[in-house]
Structures are given as structure tokens and as C-alpha cells.
Design a protein around this motif. Structure first.
Motif, PDB file in Angstrom:
ATOM      1  N   ASN A 149       3.493   9.415 -16.771  1.00 16.49           N
ATOM      2  CA  ASN A 149       4.327   8.238 -17.059  1.00 16.49           C
ATOM      3  C   ASN A 149       4.269   7.234 -15.905  1.00 16.49           C
ATOM      4  OD1 ASN A 149       5.219   8.881 -19.650  1.00 16.49           O
ATOM      5  ND2 ASN A 149       6.860  10.180 -18.868  1.00 16.49           N
ATOM      6  N   ARG A 150       3.058   6.777 -15.635  1.00 17.34           N
ATOM      7  CA  ARG A 150       2.854   5.748 -14.622  1.00 17.34           C
ATOM      8  C   ARG A 150       1.818   4.793 -15.174  1.00 17.34           C
ATOM      9  NH1 ARG A 150       1.243   8.106  -8.956  1.00 17.34           N
ATOM     10  NH2 ARG A 150       1.193  10.245  -9.739  1.00 17.34           N
ATOM     11  N   PRO A 151       1.876   3.530 -14.789  1.00 15.74           N
ATOM     12  CA  PRO A 151       0.868   2.593 -15.311  1.00 15.74           C
ATOM     13  C   PRO A 151      -0.539   2.979 -14.853  1.00 15.74           C
ATOM     14  CG  PRO A 151       2.319   1.544 -13.679  1.00 15.74           C
ATOM     15  CD  PRO A 151       2.892   2.882 -13.956  1.00 15.74           C
ATOM     16  N   GLU A 152      -1.502   2.688 -15.718  1.00 17.06           N
ATOM     17  CA  GLU A 152      -2.900   3.028 -15.435  1.00 17.06           C
ATOM     18  C   GLU A 152      -3.385   2.523 -14.085  1.00 17.06           C
ATOM     19  OE1 GLU A 152      -5.201   1.542 -18.831  1.00 17.06           O
ATOM     20  OE2 GLU A 152      -6.108   3.533 -18.862  1.00 17.06           O
ATOM     21  N   GLY A 153      -2.870   1.355 -13.679  1.00 14.40           N
ATOM     22  CA  GLY A 153      -3.314   0.768 -12.420  1.00 14.40           C
ATOM     23  C   GLY A 153      -3.067   1.677 -11.229  1.00 14.40           C
ATOM     24  N   GLU A 154      -2.104   2.577 -11.343  1.00 13.47           N
ATOM     25  CA  GLU A 154      -1.823   3.515 -10.249  1.00 13.47           C
ATOM     26  C   GLU A 154      -2.645   4.793 -10.355  1.00 13.47           C
ATOM     27  OE1 GLU A 154       2.322   4.417  -9.700  1.00 13.47           O
ATOM     28  OE2 GLU A 154       2.870   2.302  -9.828  1.00 13.47           O
TER      29      GLU A 154
ATOM     30  N   SER B 132      -8.983   7.717 -19.934  1.00 21.62           N
ATOM     31  CA  SER B 132      -7.577   7.352 -19.737  1.00 21.62           C
ATOM     32  C   SER B 132      -7.138   6.512 -20.926  1.00 21.62           C
ATOM     33  CB  SER B 132      -7.430   6.557 -18.441  1.00 21.62           C
ATOM     34  OG  SER B 132      -6.116   6.032 -18.353  1.00 21.62           O
ATOM     35  N   TYR B 133      -6.100   6.963 -21.645  1.00 24.06           N
ATOM     36  CA  TYR B 133      -5.658   6.284 -22.861  1.00 24.06           C
ATOM     37  C   TYR B 133      -4.227   5.830 -22.681  1.00 24.06           C
ATOM     38  CZ  TYR B 133      -9.940   8.517 -24.020  1.00 24.06           C
ATOM     39  OH  TYR B 133     -11.245   8.926 -23.960  1.00 24.06           O
ATOM     40  N   PRO B 134      -4.071   4.576 -22.344  1.00 17.16           N
ATOM     41  CA  PRO B 134      -2.758   4.055 -21.973  1.00 17.16           C
ATOM     42  C   PRO B 134      -1.823   3.938 -23.160  1.00 17.16           C
ATOM     43  CG  PRO B 134      -4.327   2.269 -22.093  1.00 17.16           C
ATOM     44  CD  PRO B 134      -5.106   3.535 -22.313  1.00 17.16           C
ATOM     45  N   PHE B 135      -0.554   3.991 -22.900  1.00 22.71           N
ATOM     46  CA  PHE B 135       0.445   3.756 -23.939  1.00 22.71           C
ATOM     47  C   PHE B 135       1.640   3.036 -23.329  1.00 22.71           C
ATOM     48  CE2 PHE B 135       1.323   8.065 -22.285  1.00 22.71           C
ATOM     49  CZ  PHE B 135       2.635   7.931 -21.873  1.00 22.71           C
TER      50      PHE B 135
ATOM     51  N   GLY C 144       9.189   0.876 -23.431  1.00 20.65           N
ATOM     52  CA  GLY C 144       9.100   0.063 -22.229  1.00 20.65           C
ATOM     53  C   GLY C 144       8.467   0.745 -21.029  1.00 20.65           C
ATOM     54  N   VAL C 145       8.160   2.047 -21.158  1.00 23.13           N
ATOM     55  CA  VAL C 145       7.540   2.772 -20.042  1.00 23.13           C
ATOM     56  C   VAL C 145       6.018   2.773 -20.223  1.00 23.13           C
ATOM     57  CG1 VAL C 145       7.318   5.019 -18.894  1.00 23.13           C
ATOM     58  CG2 VAL C 145       9.558   4.236 -19.728  1.00 23.13           C
ATOM     59  N   PHE C 146       5.301   2.358 -19.163  1.00 21.52           N
ATOM     60  CA  PHE C 146       3.851   2.382 -19.189  1.00 21.52           C
ATOM     61  C   PHE C 146       3.364   3.749 -18.736  1.00 21.52           C
ATOM     62  CE2 PHE C 146       4.812  -2.004 -19.324  1.00 21.52           C
ATOM     63  CZ  PHE C 146       3.707  -2.671 -19.829  1.00 21.52           C
ATOM     64  N   GLY C 147       2.457   4.329 -19.477  1.00 24.14           N
ATOM     65  CA  GLY C 147       1.907   5.609 -19.083  1.00 24.14           C
ATOM     66  C   GLY C 147       0.508   5.757 -19.641  1.00 24.14           C
TER      67      GLY C 147
ATOM     68  N   ARG D 259      -3.927  17.701 -11.594  1.00 25.64           N
ATOM     69  CA  ARG D 259      -2.511  18.069 -11.402  1.00 25.64           C
ATOM     70  C   ARG D 259      -2.118  17.912  -9.936  1.00 25.64           C
ATOM     71  NH1 ARG D 259       0.188  19.233 -15.582  1.00 25.64           N
ATOM     72  NH2 ARG D 259      -0.792  20.108 -17.434  1.00 25.64           N
ATOM     73  N   ASP D 260      -3.078  18.155  -9.072  1.00 26.33           N
ATOM     74  CA  ASP D 260      -2.862  17.982  -7.647  1.00 26.33           C
ATOM     75  C   ASP D 260      -2.687  16.491  -7.322  1.00 26.33           C
ATOM     76  OD1 ASP D 260      -2.723  19.803  -5.434  1.00 26.33           O
ATOM     77  OD2 ASP D 260      -4.431  18.702  -4.569  1.00 26.33           O
ATOM     78  N   ALA D 261      -3.524  15.674  -7.941  1.00 24.12           N
ATOM     79  CA  ALA D 261      -3.465  14.220  -7.697  1.00 24.12           C
ATOM     80  C   ALA D 261      -2.227  13.602  -8.357  1.00 24.12           C
ATOM     81  CB  ALA D 261      -4.736  13.561  -8.229  1.00 24.12           C
ATOM     82  N   PHE D 262      -1.805  14.165  -9.483  1.00 22.32           N
ATOM     83  CA  PHE D 262      -0.643  13.642 -10.211  1.00 22.32           C
ATOM     84  C   PHE D 262       0.385  14.751 -10.439  1.00 22.32           C
ATOM     85  CE2 PHE D 262      -4.505  11.412 -11.916  1.00 22.32           C
ATOM     86  CZ  PHE D 262      -4.313  10.234 -11.215  1.00 22.32           C
ATOM     87  N   PRO D 263       1.149  15.083  -9.409  1.00 24.62           N
ATOM     88  CA  PRO D 263       2.092  16.203  -9.538  1.00 24.62           C
ATOM     89  C   PRO D 263       3.151  15.947 -10.593  1.00 24.62           C
ATOM     90  CG  PRO D 263       1.956  15.378  -7.253  1.00 24.62           C
ATOM     91  CD  PRO D 263       1.220  14.407  -8.102  1.00 24.62           C
ATOM     92  N   ASP D 264       3.352  14.682 -10.966  1.00 22.57           N
ATOM     93  CA  ASP D 264       4.366  14.348 -11.960  1.00 22.57           C
ATOM     94  C   ASP D 264       3.843  14.418 -13.395  1.00 22.57           C
ATOM     95  OD1 ASP D 264       2.664  12.266 -11.165  1.00 22.57           O
ATOM     96  OD2 ASP D 264       4.060  10.707 -11.835  1.00 22.57           O
ATOM     97  N   ALA D 265       2.586  14.889 -13.574  1.00 20.39           N
ATOM     98  CA  ALA D 265       1.999  14.919 -14.924  1.00 20.39           C
ATOM     99  C   ALA D 265       2.684  15.931 -15.820  1.00 20.39           C
ATOM    100  CB  ALA D 265       0.509  15.250 -14.811  1.00 20.39           C
ATOM    101  N   ALA D 266       2.777  15.584 -17.088  1.00 22.58           N
ATOM    102  CA  ALA D 266       3.349  16.527 -18.072  1.00 22.58           C
ATOM    103  C   ALA D 266       2.207  17.206 -18.814  1.00 22.58           C
ATOM    104  CB  ALA D 266       4.236  15.767 -19.041  1.00 22.58           C
TER     105      ALA D 266
END
Lengths: 242, 242
Positions: A180-185, A204-207, A211-214, A235-242
Motif C-alpha cells: 500500500n505505497r505508491p509505485e514511485g516509492e 508492478s500493477y498499480p491500483f 484514495g490509497v495508492f498501492g 519482503r525484505d525490501a518491502f516489510p510492509d507488504a501484505a
């Protein structure tokens, strides 16, 4: 042996006019992925003889399989069977085996096999019939072209009749993570992952949801171990991934 | 003047893999029909540079307009802008007007215009930017090719930005009747109607709903009076039509 490939041709004025939303492509794409026969392209074309002929002729030379949907009913605008025969240089007429199937079906239901319905027994010479458990009128396979109905329930039943008989390839495995972070990050680390695992593909398939960019990050490959490594890396690079 | 025509190119591995169901084609088809710019074909192709280049090159020569969706974000797999530039022989780099749009947007949100996001300012020379009121990163029109995002809400906003600027053709009018009878019973009278009104097109789109076989009969044409005549003819032939 090289992996088999597939293309789909949706024959449908009603899709192009925006009247109807096609559902068959999505169904077929999923079924083919599971079977290891990747769908490489799909085209939606008009109910026009010359267009069907040229499209099927071209795609049947490029791909292992071509699947069509639509245009095999009893009305005057159902021109697919004749167009496929022309595309593959086969002759076509009412075929006795298809006629017998229809006759048995209509006898059971007490309806008449009239001239319009008999059109659905027009099948190219040399084609193998595809079973239609729902409304009897068969599809057919001619060469590497699988010709199926447009009504989704019938289309799906015909896919279920055809796929078991085809040779599948190495199934493409995939894993996905939602961040749940914008693709740019995400783009930087994701690009590095793609360079680190060049044998895998990273998408990477944005949604935007409430109102939340992910983005859904999808890793695809044929080697389970490598795939697991790449997922651990992400998962290491994005610890907040679901 | 000849009526304008359109083709759509959906750039999307995720559609072909069966992971995601495309929604943009249906939306665009409806919007173009209203505008009198009929969608003649649509293709779903892979996120592959050579494929995008050859597809867009071919279709842009055939149709008045080509609309693409997908692949204009900040990640490594977003390769559409560069491919379109190559297809139409334009050079491409970060463009100052696009960079300024992004800078203003990220300044407002307090986020950084990093290297990945700056990729979204890569726009071919000579292209006109398409406004993106949702996430700022613009689409663009280069020649007769309109390049838009894949996220449905952004795609729809971009279509709304582009369409008013295009010259529409004679709108194709349509009327439909639903008949809860199998197509095999409708085919005869429908075929006669098609012969009686050769200036109109008649389609039959079968369905199966709760076990009932039926069809939507659709008549299309540009002349309102003729359309009304044909509908009256069909209502006469099918008094049970809804």
C-alpha cells in the motif's frame, strides 16, 4: 520441446460496440496459464468474414493454438464456421455427425431441427467436434484452431472439453505481494530485484483503492526455489507488504 | 468526409496471464460509440517493446485513432512511452512541461520527485499531454495515438480529457429487443428482416438465464426513421419481445 503458446480471437461486434463486456478472454487466460500454455495475445474483431479469415490465418501460423469465441449459432450473423474453413482451406457443409447430435438433442426436447438450427451442423471437413453439454450445438477443432461459442457458460464448458486433450508446457508459477505505497516509492527496489533475478519476470500493477495508492507486485518464473528467493528478497525490501 | 475509426491496444501481461480482468476496453468502446468513432478492433498484447512497436505502427496506419492503455508508470516494466516514440519515429526524453506537472503535484503532497517518478515525465517530442486529474502523471497524444494509463479510474479520466477534442462521426444508433426464445426459433424471421433492411445491421446475442434460452436482438444504423421501421417489423415478428 518448445513451450506451447496461444492466441485468442473474440469475434464480437457486440463487444466492440460497448454493448457487452467480454468475459471469455479472462476465463481462457486463467485456464491456459494453469495448463502451461501462455496466452500471448488476444484480439477482438468484428463479425466480418474477411477480417476473421485474415486474423485466424495469421495467428494460426504464429501460435501453437488459436481459440475463437462467438459466431457459431443459428442466425444469419453467425459466420465463424465458414470463415474458419476458408482461413484453413477446408471445405464445409452440414456434417452428419453434428446433425445427429443436434437431432438427438432436439428430439429429447421436442423441438424441431429447422433450417436455422441445421446451420449449426455446418462443420469443416477434418474438424474434430468439441462437446457442448449445455445446448448440444458443437464447437470444433480444425488444425490448431479451436472454435467455441460466445455465450460464457457454453464457452467455459467447451474449454473444459478441449484443454485436457492438449499438451501443456512448463507451468508458469507466480507469487504476488500487495504494497500500500505508491509505485514511485517501489520502483527503485523493484528494478534492482529484476536485475538481481534476471531469470524471473517482475511486474508492478498499480491500483487506487479508497484514495490509497498501492501496487500488486507479481513475480513469475518456472523454478519454485528461485521464485521463493525472489519473494523473500521483495519482503525484505518491502516489510510492509501484505 | 469518411467516418473516423478507432483501434485499442491493451498493453498488459497481467491481463494475458488471467490475473486481472481488463475493464478499459469496455469503457472505451461505449464512449467511442457515443462519439460516433466506432471501435473496429482491440488487441491485448504483452509488455514487450518489439510487440508494442509493431502493433502500434500497424494499427496507426489503418485507423483514424489508436488508443493504448497501460505501461506508463514509474516502474522498470513501464515501457510504453519509449515504445510509442519508436513506433512513430519520435525522439523521447524527460520533458520539461511534464516534469513541471509532476513537480507541482509531488510538492503539494510533500513527496519526492525521485528518479523512478521522473520516468513518468518521459514524453515523446511533439506529443500533446493528456491531463490526469487523479495522479498527475500525464498521458499523451502522438500523431493519432493516444497513450493512457492502465488503472481504470485514471484511464477513464484520460478518456474524458481526450474525447471532446476529437471529431466525431455520424453516431451509430441502436435499438434492442429481448426475446425469451432460443435463437433457432428467431433465426428465420431475423434473417428476413436483415434482407428487408439491407442498410441496417441486425445482430442476435444469445443468452442462457436461469435455464431459459433467449437472445437480445440488436438493430444498428444511422437513420432514426429506418431504425424505427425495422424495430416495428421485429415487434410484429416477435410479439412476445420485451
Amino acid at each position: 520441446m518448445e513451450n506451447p503458446t496461444a492466441a485468442m480471437v473474440v469475434i464480437g461486434d457486440e463487444i466492440l460496440s460497448g454493448r457487452t463486456q467480454d468475459k471469455n478472454m479472462h476465463f481462457l487466460a486463467g485456464a491456459l496459464s494453469e495448463k502451461g500454455i501462455p496466452l500471448r495475445e488476444a484480439r477482438v474483431i468484428a463479425d466480418d468474414n474477411a477480417t476473421i479469415v485474415s486474423t485466424v490465418k495469421a495467428l494460426s501460423k504464429i501460435y501453437t493454438h488459436v481459440f475463437t469465441s462467438g459466431g457459431i449459432g443459428p442466425t444469419h450473423d453467425d459466420i465463424t464456421a465458414d470463415a474458419i474453413a476458408e482461413a484453413l482451406g477446408a471445405s464445409i457443409d452440414v456434417r452428419e455427425d453434428a446433425r445427429a447430435l443436434l437431432q438427438a438433442h432436439y428430439d429429447r426436447n421436442g423441438t424441431e431441427l429447422n433450417a436455422a438450427r441445421l446451420r449449426m451442423a455446418r462443420v469443416p471437413d477434418g474438424a474434430i467436434l468439441i462437446d457442448n453439454p449445455i445446448s448440444a450445438a458443437p464447437g470444433f477443432t480444425l488444425g490448431n484452431v479451436h472454435v467455441m461459442a460466445g455465450v460464457p457458460s457454453v464457452f467455459q464448458a467447451m474449454v473444459a472439453s478441449v484443454l485436457p486433450g492438449l499438451t501443456g508446457g512448463t507451468p508458469l508459477l507466480s507469487e504476488s505481494l500487495r504494497v500500500n505505497r505508491p509505485e514511485g516509492e517501489l520502483a527503485g527496489p523493484l528494478g534492482t530485484a529484476a536485475e538481481t533475478y534476471p531469470d524471473l519476470s517482475f511486474g508492478s500493477y498499480p491500483f487506487i483503492r479508497e484514495g490509497v495508492f498501492g501496487a500488486n507486485l507479481v513475480v513469475r518464473g518456472t523454478d519454485e526455489t528461485r521464485l521463493a528467493e525472489a519473494v523473500a528478497y521483495l519482503r525484505d525490501a518491502f516489510p510492509d507488504a501484505a
